[in-house]
Scaffold this motif. Structure first.
Motif, PDB file in Angstrom:
ATOM      1  N   THR A 102     -16.991   0.038   1.806  1.00  0.00           N
ATOM      2  CA  THR A 102     -16.206   0.321   0.457  1.00  0.00           C
ATOM      3  C   THR A 102     -14.576   0.171   0.047  1.00  0.00           C
ATOM      4  O   THR A 102     -15.104   1.077   0.734  1.00  0.00           O
ATOM      5  CB  THR A 102     -17.339   0.000  -0.777  1.00  0.00           C
ATOM      6  OG1 THR A 102     -17.471   1.633  -0.488  1.00  0.00           O
ATOM      7  CG2 THR A 102     -18.937   0.392  -0.446  1.00  0.00           C
ATOM      8  N   SER A 197     -20.350  -7.884   2.399  1.00  0.00           N
ATOM      9  CA  SER A 197     -21.257  -7.983   0.992  1.00  0.00           C
ATOM     10  C   SER A 197     -22.375  -8.978   0.681  1.00  0.00           C
ATOM     11  O   SER A 197     -22.784  -8.875  -0.452  1.00  0.00           O
ATOM     12  CB  SER A 197     -20.237  -7.970   0.430  1.00  0.00           C
ATOM     13  OG  SER A 197     -19.198  -9.325   0.085  1.00  0.00           O
ATOM     14  N   LYS A 200     -26.471  -7.213   1.215  1.00  0.00           N
ATOM     15  CA  LYS A 200     -26.600  -6.934   0.323  1.00  0.00           C
ATOM     16  C   LYS A 200     -28.008  -6.945  -0.497  1.00  0.00           C
ATOM     17  O   LYS A 200     -28.676  -8.271  -0.263  1.00  0.00           O
ATOM     18  CB  LYS A 200     -25.756  -5.937  -0.478  1.00  0.00           C
ATOM     19  CG  LYS A 200     -25.366  -7.474  -1.706  1.00  0.00           C
ATOM     20  CD  LYS A 200     -24.646  -6.134  -2.693  1.00  0.00           C
ATOM     21  CE  LYS A 200     -23.557  -7.371  -3.105  1.00  0.00           C
ATOM     22  NZ  LYS A 200     -22.205  -6.409  -3.583  1.00  0.00           N
ATOM     23  N   TRP A 220     -30.903  -8.790   5.980  1.00  0.00           N
ATOM     24  CA  TRP A 220     -29.632  -8.213   7.055  1.00  0.00           C
ATOM     25  C   TRP A 220     -29.391 -10.080   8.023  1.00  0.00           C
ATOM     26  O   TRP A 220     -30.080 -10.374   8.010  1.00  0.00           O
ATOM     27  CB  TRP A 220     -29.467  -6.893   7.835  1.00  0.00           C
ATOM     28  CG  TRP A 220     -29.387  -5.629   7.747  1.00  0.00           C
ATOM     29  CD1 TRP A 220     -29.091  -5.800   6.408  1.00  0.00           C
ATOM     30  CD2 TRP A 220     -29.814  -4.588   7.953  1.00  0.00           C
ATOM     31  NE1 TRP A 220     -28.478  -4.211   6.293  1.00  0.00           N
ATOM     32  CE2 TRP A 220     -29.764  -3.775   7.373  1.00  0.00           C
ATOM     33  CE3 TRP A 220     -30.646  -3.415   9.189  1.00  0.00           C
ATOM     34  CZ2 TRP A 220     -28.647  -2.353   7.416  1.00  0.00           C
ATOM     35  CZ3 TRP A 220     -30.791  -2.069   9.498  1.00  0.00           C
ATOM     36  CH2 TRP A 220     -29.754  -1.889   8.700  1.00  0.00           C
ATOM     37  N   GLY A 291     -25.839  -5.654   8.484  1.00  0.00           N
ATOM     38  CA  GLY A 291     -25.396  -4.924   7.419  1.00  0.00           C
ATOM     39  C   GLY A 291     -24.741  -3.991   7.459  1.00  0.00           C
ATOM     40  O   GLY A 291     -23.925  -3.961   6.263  1.00  0.00           O
ATOM     41  N   HIS A 293     -21.874  -1.898   6.502  1.00  0.00           N
ATOM     42  CA  HIS A 293     -22.239  -0.240   6.132  1.00  0.00           C
ATOM     43  C   HIS A 293     -22.744  -0.110   5.063  1.00  0.00           C
ATOM     44  O   HIS A 293     -23.152   0.658   4.299  1.00  0.00           O
ATOM     45  CB  HIS A 293     -20.461  -0.002   5.028  1.00  0.00           C
ATOM     46  CG  HIS A 293     -20.485  -0.819   3.829  1.00  0.00           C
ATOM     47  ND1 HIS A 293     -20.914  -0.675   2.760  1.00  0.00           N
ATOM     48  CD2 HIS A 293     -19.426  -1.548   3.809  1.00  0.00           C
ATOM     49  CE1 HIS A 293     -20.411  -1.791   1.984  1.00  0.00           C
ATOM     50  NE2 HIS A 293     -19.546  -2.015   2.637  1.00  0.00           N
ATOM     51  N   HIS A 294     -23.805  -1.138   4.387  1.00  0.00           N
ATOM     52  CA  HIS A 294     -24.928  -1.604   3.879  1.00  0.00           C
ATOM     53  C   HIS A 294     -25.868  -0.369   4.037  1.00  0.00           C
ATOM     54  O   HIS A 294     -26.525  -0.073   5.462  1.00  0.00           O
ATOM     55  CB  HIS A 294     -25.918  -2.623   3.467  1.00  0.00           C
ATOM     56  CG  HIS A 294     -24.864  -3.388   2.972  1.00  0.00           C
ATOM     57  ND1 HIS A 294     -24.163  -2.752   1.274  1.00  0.00           N
ATOM     58  CD2 HIS A 294     -24.202  -4.506   2.733  1.00  0.00           C
ATOM     59  CE1 HIS A 294     -23.525  -3.951   1.291  1.00  0.00           C
ATOM     60  NE2 HIS A 294     -23.357  -4.686   1.969  1.00  0.00           N
ATOM     61  N   THR A 299     -28.400   0.345  -3.561  1.00  0.00           N
ATOM     62  CA  THR A 299     -27.408  -0.569  -3.813  1.00  0.00           C
ATOM     63  C   THR A 299     -26.003   0.490  -4.041  1.00  0.00           C
ATOM     64  O   THR A 299     -25.869   1.686  -4.070  1.00  0.00           O
ATOM     65  CB  THR A 299     -27.612  -0.982  -5.126  1.00  0.00           C
ATOM     66  OG1 THR A 299     -27.803   0.280  -5.890  1.00  0.00           O
ATOM     67  CG2 THR A 299     -29.047  -1.859  -4.974  1.00  0.00           C
ATOM     68  N   GLU A 300     -25.070  -0.089  -3.809  1.00  0.00           N
ATOM     69  CA  GLU A 300     -23.645   0.143  -4.126  1.00  0.00           C
ATOM     70  C   GLU A 300     -23.696   0.858  -5.440  1.00  0.00           C
ATOM     71  O   GLU A 300     -23.036   1.998  -5.701  1.00  0.00           O
ATOM     72  CB  GLU A 300     -22.891  -0.690  -4.007  1.00  0.00           C
ATOM     73  CG  GLU A 300     -22.397  -1.423  -2.263  1.00  0.00           C
ATOM     74  CD  GLU A 300     -21.277  -1.999  -2.339  1.00  0.00           C
ATOM     75  OE1 GLU A 300     -20.406  -1.976  -3.460  1.00  0.00           O
ATOM     76  OE2 GLU A 300     -21.531  -3.198  -1.242  1.00  0.00           O
ATOM     77  N   PHE A 326     -20.452   5.289   2.318  1.00  0.00           N
ATOM     78  CA  PHE A 326     -20.888   4.286   2.977  1.00  0.00           C
ATOM     79  C   PHE A 326     -20.093   4.000   4.423  1.00  0.00           C
ATOM     80  O   PHE A 326     -20.550   3.666   5.768  1.00  0.00           O
ATOM     81  CB  PHE A 326     -20.468   2.837   3.041  1.00  0.00           C
ATOM     82  CG  PHE A 326     -21.221   2.252   1.145  1.00  0.00           C
ATOM     83  CD1 PHE A 326     -20.990   2.661   0.078  1.00  0.00           C
ATOM     84  CD2 PHE A 326     -22.944   2.566   1.869  1.00  0.00           C
ATOM     85  CE1 PHE A 326     -22.435   2.229  -1.456  1.00  0.00           C
ATOM     86  CE2 PHE A 326     -23.423   1.412   0.760  1.00  0.00           C
ATOM     87  CZ  PHE A 326     -23.016   1.674  -0.599  1.00  0.00           C
ATOM     88  N   SER A 329     -22.612   5.914   7.055  1.00  0.00           N
ATOM     89  CA  SER A 329     -23.472   4.657   7.081  1.00  0.00           C
ATOM     90  C   SER A 329     -23.070   3.643   8.788  1.00  0.00           C
ATOM     91  O   SER A 329     -24.016   3.695   9.282  1.00  0.00           O
ATOM     92  CB  SER A 329     -24.134   4.184   6.308  1.00  0.00           C
ATOM     93  OG  SER A 329     -24.339   2.882   6.015  1.00  0.00           O
TER      94      SER A 329
END
Lengths: 387, 174, 102
Positions: A102, A197, A200, A220, A291, A293-294, A299-300, A326, A329
């Motif tokens: 992010t 994005s 998510k 995803w 997905g 970096h989710h 959630t972010e 992230f 991840s």
């Protein structure tokens, strides 16, 4: 590049870091390959130099640099020396436009007696709004390193290996491009950050303009494009010349393929290019189908709140901590795919050349086109039969 | 993105493209001509990037620099053409006449460009960036749909024709 | 002179076109002639995109797709023909293929 000195400096440093990251991942990957392949083959790998053999490649790099640097007598110098460079550049360019995490929001601060304004730094080399077209275009330039090496070596076997390898590369670019077309249809954008994005939240199917939420699974891409995932996964093996598609190197068949006449540091550059392609392919797999970096079920916003509580309500530090979480991840997913590459290499036997070309043109191409048609039909049905 | 330094980028890329173009024509060995053609394609793609036509630039890289010129390089490498290198350019009055003719054409075009009022009138449209891809697609599928379908038929014809032309008797497989 | 306007792109496009034209007229190797035809087509593409950008006209970008596709098709067929001629006659100097003369 930036409005003022601070932003320009940070952007330049970011680009350097991305390039150096690609170069520095190579020792780790080679260690993983040698130890991993050894364990698959029920033997020890290099485990003497340093703890667990981790500094083996440092010793290897010193060996490569100190080797004799030669030019075959009838070789064409410009092509011979230029080919390893051309192998490295497309992979580095492609890696520079992949979003790792992010964006970092920097709030206004004071330094050296001047107020520097609010910035947004993207965690990628540079931000392209046609990211995937650019990556496809730059990756297809990697075929020239093979041809230049094969011709410049002035060696019949190198030339044959280079021609076969470049024919394989451009054949599998078709299936790769068509699998990417299906992904672009699904997300409606070329921008990789926007694709990430869009993945998510929990799994949400739209059908006839109603929503069905499956809350145990993340949203995803692999759940939307299973066939596309298989096609893309197979094509990237062919694109980076990895087994089971490695006619280019085919240790034991064509002497050593297009890099027969290369030794020492130049060959190291070829392998850096190949590992760079592997890294770009793994990152694309993670972004399209897993997905980006989710993290599932987080959630972010919740991670940002946790980081804020950790950092004492300072938004800059909290933003940096969120980005790092992230980034970790994303790197875990990329590392998983890189291990897959290595695992498959030492498990499957090599394809014969005509089997390989048949697979590329007669199997993958029709299935890719079918995948696109299926995706288009389902997307059309999902918006409720409205024209 | 290099919007502010587009002028510097234009001069660098333009110079590189021109020199590579001259290289295509002037190099004796056809392999070097082919590799100079690759440089030209990459230079033109860079110029498309400065003209904010990002999608066309990417397609130029994928189609031209990544497929068409690879085909050229592969064909030139497959057939060893060193014997033909010596007959690259003949001398004599024919060559001079052709060069003078092309020079006249270039002079006419350049004078037409400089005498016209093209450069003085308009400002380029800002924001012809990512959203233009969608508009291009809309136009392509509504206004130019006939051309689009004809092009797909043409591609099919070319695929069948090229395979038929280059086929050897008996085929490659048994 | 320093501010890049449409004239700069048009002059570059004309120069590329004429360099390609010189190549088509003067070179004797059929493959190099095909390469110079590609160069001419690229010059034309550049001028289309320049007009499309400076006059805010989308048609410029769209026509470039058609030109690129047709040029790729023509390169493919031209190369197939060149390969067929090479296999049959073992040479590709166009001076030897003036069969309609005399």
């Amino acid at each position: 590049m930036g409005r003022d000195t601070f932003e320009i400096t940070v952007n330049v440093v970011k680009m350097l870091v991305v390039f150096l990251m690609m170069v520095q991942m190579v020792p780790i990957l080679v260690w993983l390959e040698r130890r991993g392949s050894a364990f698959i083959q029920h033997r020890f790998g290099p485990n003497r130099v340093g703890p667990l053999g981790l500094t083996q490649l440092l010793a290897d790099a010193v060996k490569f640099i100190c080797k004799e640097e030669f030019l075959p007598q009838k070789a064409v110098a410009l092509l011979y020396y230029g080919a390893p460079v051309v192998a490295l550049v497309p992979a580095a360019l492609a890696l520079a436009s992949i979003p790792f995490s992010t964006p970092v929001e920097v709030s206004p601060f004071e330094m050296l007696g001047q107020a520097w304004g609010p910035y947004t730094f993207y965690i990628q080399g540079f931000h392209m709004n046609v990211g995937i077209i650019y990556i496809l275009g730059v990756s297809s330039l990697g075929a020239y390193s093979l041809l230049m090496a094969g011709w410049g070596s002035s060696n019949k076997y190198s030339l044959m290996g280079a021609l076969r390898a470049s024919a394989q590369m451009i054949s599998y670019e078709l299936a790769l491009g068509l699998a990417i077309v299906a992904v672009v249809l699904l997300y409606g954008t070329f921008d990789l950050a926007e694709m990430v994005s869009a993945q998510k939240g929990p799994l949400t199917f739209h059908m006839f303009s109603r929503e069905y939420v499956v809350s145990v699974l993340p949203n995803w891409g692999i759940f939307f494009q299973p066939l596309g995932f298989v096609l893309f996964f197979t094509s990237v093996f062919a694109e980076s010349n990895r087994l089971p598609f490695d006619l280019a190197e085919s240790e034991g068949e064509l002497v050593a393929g297009f890099h027969t006449e290369y030794g020492g540091f130049k060959m190291l550059l070829f392998f850096m290019g190949e590992y760079g392609h592997m890294m770009v392919s793994s990152s694309l797999l993670a972004i399209f189908y897993f997905g980006g970096h989710h993290i599932p079920f987080l959630t972010e916003a919740s991670v940002h709140d946790w980081a804020l509580s950790l950092a004492g309500q300072e938004t800059t530090v909290a933003s940096i901590i969120t980005s790092l979480v992230f980034l970790a991840s994303f790197l875990v997913k990329v590392a998983l795919f890189l291990w897959f590459f290595i695992w498959v290499r030492w498990t499957l036997p090599r394809f014969r050349y005509d089997h390989l070309m048949d697979l590329g043109w007669k199997t993958m191409l029709p299935w890719s086109i079918f995948n696109i048609i299926l995706t288009a039909v389902i997307l059309f049905l999902a918006q409720g039969l409205v024209l | 993105m290099m919007i502010n330094s587009a002028e510097v980028l234009f001069y660098i890329l333009g110079l590189m493209t021109l020199i590579a173009g001259v290289g295509v024509v002037a190099m004796q060995n056809p392999i070097y001509s082919a590799l100079c053609l690759v440089m030209t394609m990459i230079g033109i793609s860079g110029l498309f990037f400065t003209l904010e036509a990002y999608f066309v630039a990417g397609v130029q890289l994928i189609v031209y620099a990544g497929a068409v010129t690879v085909l050229f390089v592969m064909v030139v490498m497959l057939f060893d053409l060193r014997k033909e290198v010596s007959s690259a350019l003949g001398g004599g009055i024919n060559t001079a006449a052709k060069a003078v003719g092309v020079g006249i054409i270039l002079g006419l075009i350049l004078s037409a460009i400089s005498l016209s009022k093209l450069g003085t009138s308009t400002m380029p449209l800002k924001g012809l960036g990512a959203s233009s891809i969608k508009e291009v697609a809309v136009q392509l599928f509504t206004k130019y749909i006939f051309g689009f379908e004809i092009i797909s038929v043409l591609l099919l014809l070319v695929v069948v024709g090229a395979v038929g032309l280059a086929r050897s008797r008996g085929g490659t497989h048994a | 002179m320093l501010e890049v306007g449409i004239n700069h792109y048009l002059i570059l496009s004309a120069a590329l076109f004429c360099i390609g034209l010189v190549g088509v007229l003067l070179r004797k190797n059929a493959l190099v002639i095909l390469m110079c035809i590609e160069l001419m087509l690229n010059g034309v593409n550049l001028s289309f995109v320049a007009f499309g950008y400076y006059y805010s006209n989308l048609n410029g970008f769209i026509i470039v797709f058609f030109v690129m596709t047709v040029a790729a098709c023509e390169a493919a067929v031209g190369l197939a023909l060149a390969v067929a001629i090479l296999k049959r006659f073992k040479e590709i100097n166009i001076k030897n293929f003036e069969l309609l003369k005399g």
